[in-house]
Design a protein around this motif. Sequence first.
Motif, PDB file in Angstrom:
ATOM      1  N   VAL A   1       0.984  -1.312  -0.053  1.00  0.00           N
ATOM      2  CA  VAL A   1      -0.039   0.052   0.119  1.00  0.00           C
ATOM      3  C   VAL A   1       0.788   1.272   0.043  1.00  0.00           C
ATOM      4  O   VAL A   1       0.367   2.117  -0.447  1.00  0.00           O
ATOM      5  CB  VAL A   1      -1.041  -0.083   1.375  1.00  0.00           C
ATOM      6  N   PHE A   2       2.041   1.176   0.614  1.00  0.00           N
ATOM      7  CA  PHE A   2       2.907   2.413   0.267  1.00  0.00           C
ATOM      8  C   PHE A   2       3.707   2.431  -0.859  1.00  0.00           C
ATOM      9  O   PHE A   2       4.398   3.299  -1.003  1.00  0.00           O
ATOM     10  CB  PHE A   2       4.054   2.291   1.653  1.00  0.00           C
ATOM     11  N   SER A   3       3.455   1.646  -1.710  1.00  0.00           N
ATOM     12  CA  SER A   3       3.614   1.816  -3.153  1.00  0.00           C
ATOM     13  C   SER A   3       5.034   1.634  -3.374  1.00  0.00           C
ATOM     14  O   SER A   3       5.943   0.749  -2.495  1.00  0.00           O
ATOM     15  CB  SER A   3       3.235   3.165  -3.794  1.00  0.00           C
ATOM     16  N   VAL A   4       5.974   2.323  -4.199  1.00  0.00           N
ATOM     17  CA  VAL A   4       7.247   2.170  -4.772  1.00  0.00           C
ATOM     18  C   VAL A   4       8.079   3.351  -4.114  1.00  0.00           C
ATOM     19  O   VAL A   4       8.909   3.693  -4.850  1.00  0.00           O
ATOM     20  CB  VAL A   4       7.238   2.132  -6.281  1.00  0.00           C
ATOM     21  N   ASN A   5       7.690   3.729  -2.715  1.00  0.00           N
ATOM     22  CA  ASN A   5       8.664   4.495  -2.205  1.00  0.00           C
ATOM     23  C   ASN A   5       9.915   4.378  -1.943  1.00  0.00           C
ATOM     24  O   ASN A   5      10.862   5.216  -2.242  1.00  0.00           O
ATOM     25  CB  ASN A   5       8.010   4.638  -0.728  1.00  0.00           C
ATOM     26  N   GLY A   6      10.478   3.239  -1.765  1.00  0.00           N
ATOM     27  CA  GLY A   6      11.848   2.815  -1.954  1.00  0.00           C
ATOM     28  C   GLY A   6      12.445   2.830  -3.155  1.00  0.00           C
ATOM     29  O   GLY A   6      13.710   3.627  -3.273  1.00  0.00           O
TER      30      GLY A   6
ATOM     31  N   PHE B   1       8.773  11.460   4.586  1.00  0.00           N
ATOM     32  CA  PHE B   1       9.934  11.877   4.076  1.00  0.00           C
ATOM     33  C   PHE B   1       9.672  12.284   2.541  1.00  0.00           C
ATOM     34  O   PHE B   1       9.751  13.653   2.166  1.00  0.00           O
ATOM     35  CB  PHE B   1      11.065  11.197   3.926  1.00  0.00           C
ATOM     36  N   LEU B   2       9.098  11.592   1.753  1.00  0.00           N
ATOM     37  CA  LEU B   2       8.538  11.959   0.270  1.00  0.00           C
ATOM     38  C   LEU B   2       7.372  12.942   0.488  1.00  0.00           C
ATOM     39  O   LEU B   2       7.319  13.661  -0.318  1.00  0.00           O
ATOM     40  CB  LEU B   2       7.994  10.454  -0.571  1.00  0.00           C
ATOM     41  N   ARG B   3       6.493  12.919   1.407  1.00  0.00           N
ATOM     42  CA  ARG B   3       5.535  13.690   1.485  1.00  0.00           C
ATOM     43  C   ARG B   3       5.989  15.261   1.903  1.00  0.00           C
ATOM     44  O   ARG B   3       5.585  16.086   1.208  1.00  0.00           O
ATOM     45  CB  ARG B   3       4.515  13.289   2.479  1.00  0.00           C
ATOM     46  N   ILE B   4       6.799  15.235   2.743  1.00  0.00           N
ATOM     47  CA  ILE B   4       7.382  16.488   3.100  1.00  0.00           C
ATOM     48  C   ILE B   4       8.290  17.090   2.123  1.00  0.00           C
ATOM     49  O   ILE B   4       8.200  18.333   1.796  1.00  0.00           O
ATOM     50  CB  ILE B   4       8.191  16.242   4.401  1.00  0.00           C
ATOM     51  N   LYS B   5       9.288  16.331   1.609  1.00  0.00           N
ATOM     52  CA  LYS B   5      10.148  16.772   0.763  1.00  0.00           C
ATOM     53  C   LYS B   5       9.957  17.046  -0.730  1.00  0.00           C
ATOM     54  O   LYS B   5      10.297  18.113  -1.339  1.00  0.00           O
ATOM     55  CB  LYS B   5      11.486  15.836   0.596  1.00  0.00           C
TER      56      LYS B   5
ATOM     57  N   ASN C   1       8.210   1.577   5.934  1.00  0.00           N
ATOM     58  CA  ASN C   1       7.632   2.383   4.862  1.00  0.00           C
ATOM     59  C   ASN C   1       6.823   3.786   5.328  1.00  0.00           C
ATOM     60  O   ASN C   1       6.941   4.649   4.582  1.00  0.00           O
ATOM     61  CB  ASN C   1       6.434   1.287   4.360  1.00  0.00           C
ATOM     62  N   PHE C   2       6.452   3.719   6.678  1.00  0.00           N
ATOM     63  CA  PHE C   2       5.823   5.017   7.273  1.00  0.00           C
ATOM     64  C   PHE C   2       6.930   6.234   7.093  1.00  0.00           C
ATOM     65  O   PHE C   2       6.622   7.338   6.892  1.00  0.00           O
ATOM     66  CB  PHE C   2       5.307   4.674   8.716  1.00  0.00           C
ATOM     67  N   VAL C   3       8.067   5.901   7.551  1.00  0.00           N
ATOM     68  CA  VAL C   3       9.287   7.041   7.565  1.00  0.00           C
ATOM     69  C   VAL C   3       9.477   7.259   6.353  1.00  0.00           C
ATOM     70  O   VAL C   3       9.650   8.625   5.976  1.00  0.00           O
ATOM     71  CB  VAL C   3      10.486   6.445   8.325  1.00  0.00           C
ATOM     72  N   LYS C   4       9.561   6.512   5.260  1.00  0.00           N
ATOM     73  CA  LYS C   4       9.946   6.876   3.746  1.00  0.00           C
ATOM     74  C   LYS C   4       8.619   7.767   3.408  1.00  0.00           C
ATOM     75  O   LYS C   4       8.768   8.482   2.577  1.00  0.00           O
ATOM     76  CB  LYS C   4      10.135   5.866   2.995  1.00  0.00           C
TER      77      LYS C   4
END
Length: 491
Positions: A351-356, A413-417, A407-410
Amino acid sequence: MGKVAKQSIQTTIFSYLGVVIGYVNVLWLYPYALDASQLGAFRTIQDLGLLFVPFAQLGVGHGITRFFPQLKSNQSAFLSYGLVFSMVGFALVSAIFLGFRTQIIDLFAVNSPEVLDFFGVVLLITLFALLSSILDAYSRSFVKVAVPTLFREVFLRLLTGVLVGAYLLKWISFPQVMQGLVAVYGLAFLGVLVYLLWLGVLKFDFRWNTFPKGFRTSFVQFSLVTFLATAASTLIMKIDSIMVSSMISLEANAIYTIAFSMAMVIELPRRAISQVVMPVIADHFAKGNLEEINTLYKQISNRQLYICLLLFLGVWANLDAIYYFIPNREIYESGKYVVVLIGLGKLLDVVFSVNGEILVFSNHYRFNLIATIGMSVLIVALNYLLIPLYGIEGAALASVAVMFLFNFVKYLFLRIKLGFDPFSKETLKIIFVGVITYSPTLAGSFTLSPIPNIIITSLLILGFYWFWSGILGVGTEEWAWIKNRIKKSGS
């Protein structure tokens, strides 16, 4: 997204063919041919060998994917440079492994001494898996992912099954099975090598001075930074199995391995999509197309969740019937809760998709390193804490906790940056479809024989899933594709 989905179809087919073979191997052949301690040793040695691969690779795989779009020529020299760089990494890993051999032996000497007889196989598995991973990355850069997937997911499992089958027929001894693993991984590597030669893209060129100015420095810096993140990520995936062997027993690892393998089927669509989407993300970053990446981020999250949630429901509802077919199931069915826990962890990953992948190919790839190293330390600590308390369920709980936090940390980070967000109203709709689909299945428990039970339960889940999807208007692309396939096959 249509292009990505189309390119991933063959990869998905090969992946699921590999799953079928893997299920026959893991759920029937291995428990039937090998006793629990042998099965535990069989998996532990492979996990150790594969655990060392990202350390030896030194980030070259992701480096090839990221920097390949920057080269209009010199691709052969780039491959040669990457292979030499990774072989330096393999030499370093081998030296460390041999240098700390005594300490590694001490980890298994008490609870799993059988593993010690096969330590010589570990580095050879690492070598061939390492070379295969470099060629996979190079092939992926040409958007040629299906055939390497065939060798990795199908050919490798098929040969491993043949190897254990030969032991079942008493043609070879168990030590020869373990030694045969080297040949299995070697042949899988050879298959990808021949395929690239056939494509005409595999040539070796050592004229590294032809690269653009600063290219080698950027490639090495990126690879060295991402290798720690990749290595730590693999550690998160493999360490639980190894720690179960060292802290409990090989038999416990056999139980854990079978349960983990059942749960792994849930994330196969994610793995197939990820293989195709990585070069697409790298290309978008190279062109500065951030909005396209964010769109892809959302679409992949919803598509993966929709498909993987259906698979999770199918596995969970049929768990007792699946275990019925496993030889010596009275030993292995104690891993049921591991299946559910790891399955939930895989859904969180989906559900957190391809954040990595986004982090790796962005300018913020160093954060991925920090987050992954932090989570690898956490998974080791949680395993040490939870395994003595809860056994193999403790290892599964540790994995679920780390998957969510990682996943939550990533995501944050992507949401903020970058302002990226994979979630939408459709995410909630899909989750609701999954919850309401499983409720009727919980209400009715069938007392039929296993095969009719699986068929009826699976059809009920599929029917409810399709019905509620239509009511809420989710999964329309997936069902449209299935209808088109049925029409074409019937014409």
